[in-house]
Motif scaffolding. Sequence first.
Motif, mmCIF file in Angstrom:
data_model
loop_
_atom_site.group_PDB
_atom_site.id
_atom_site.type_symbol
_atom_site.label_atom_id
_atom_site.label_comp_id
_atom_site.label_asym_id
_atom_site.label_seq_id
_atom_site.Cartn_x
_atom_site.Cartn_y
_atom_site.Cartn_z
ATOM 1 N N GLU A 12 25.076 -17.873 -1.513
ATOM 2 C CA GLU A 12 24.441 -17.793 -2.829
ATOM 3 C C GLU A 12 24.558 -19.111 -3.585
ATOM 4 O OE1 GLU A 12 26.216 -14.489 -4.817
ATOM 5 O OE2 GLU A 12 25.405 -13.035 -3.392
ATOM 6 N N ARG A 13 25.706 -19.766 -3.455
ATOM 7 C CA ARG A 13 25.907 -21.042 -4.132
ATOM 8 C C ARG A 13 24.981 -22.117 -3.569
ATOM 9 N NH1 ARG A 13 31.075 -23.418 -2.656
ATOM 10 N NH2 ARG A 13 31.943 -21.424 -3.242
ATOM 11 N N ASN A 14 24.785 -22.120 -2.250
ATOM 12 C CA ASN A 14 23.930 -23.122 -1.623
ATOM 13 C C ASN A 14 22.449 -22.891 -1.910
ATOM 14 O OD1 ASN A 14 26.047 -24.561 -0.579
ATOM 15 N ND2 ASN A 14 26.026 -23.498 1.386
ATOM 16 N N GLN A 15 22.052 -21.651 -2.198
ATOM 17 C CA GLN A 15 20.655 -21.378 -2.528
ATOM 18 C C GLN A 15 20.288 -21.951 -3.888
ATOM 19 O OE1 GLN A 15 20.355 -17.159 -2.161
ATOM 20 N NE2 GLN A 15 19.870 -17.221 0.026
ATOM 21 N N ASN A 16 21.255 -22.078 -4.784
ATOM 22 C CA ASN A 16 21.004 -22.598 -6.122
ATOM 23 C C ASN A 16 21.116 -24.122 -6.191
ATOM 24 O OD1 ASN A 16 20.723 -19.977 -6.963
ATOM 25 N ND2 ASN A 16 22.856 -19.776 -7.557
ATOM 26 N N LYS A 17 21.194 -24.788 -5.030
ATOM 27 C CA LYS A 17 21.358 -26.237 -5.011
ATOM 28 C C LYS A 17 20.116 -26.955 -5.521
ATOM 29 C CE LYS A 17 24.843 -28.299 -2.393
ATOM 30 N NZ LYS A 17 25.583 -28.184 -1.211
ATOM 31 N N ASP A 18 20.358 -28.086 -6.156
ATOM 32 C CA ASP A 18 19.283 -28.914 -6.697
ATOM 33 C C ASP A 18 18.666 -29.729 -5.560
ATOM 34 O OD1 ASP A 18 17.631 -30.149 -8.427
ATOM 35 O OD2 ASP A 18 19.155 -31.351 -9.433
ATOM 36 N N ASN A 19 17.352 -29.635 -5.376
ATOM 37 C CA ASN A 19 16.687 -30.336 -4.274
ATOM 38 C C ASN A 19 16.034 -31.640 -4.701
ATOM 39 O OD1 ASN A 19 17.368 -28.473 -2.297
ATOM 40 N ND2 ASN A 19 15.650 -27.148 -2.830
#
Length: 128
Positions: A12-19
């Motif tokens: 879940e934390r990695n899905q909210n990462k800034d791209n």
Amino acid sequence: MAKGHRSQIKKERNQNKDNRPSAKLSYARISAQKAGFVLDAIRGKDVQTALGILAYNPRYASAVIEKLLKSAIANAENNNGMDPENLYVDECFANKATTMKRIRPRARGMAYRIEKRMSHITVILNER
């Protein structure tokens, strides 16, 4: 307590990462305030204009930030497949890092402290 399994929390934390493409310079030997003056000049500008501003800015920080901006452009091009013509400086900031403490000998056996400040400089780009 955290909800869910550790792997689920990480997912879940990695899905909210800034791209957005970015570049960060840690422990730059310049104070955050001095770097901030140069960063204020390029914030919101497209990358070609920002590189022009940095090339003709007489401050020491401009050479450091120019190199960092070129790195962020290369990251956008190679890692995200973005066109450099459409990029602009979305965010840029300098945070305070650790301070080196040095001693300056003074009269009558005293010593004054010299603080050599450092900063963490971050440049984040985005596409128009």
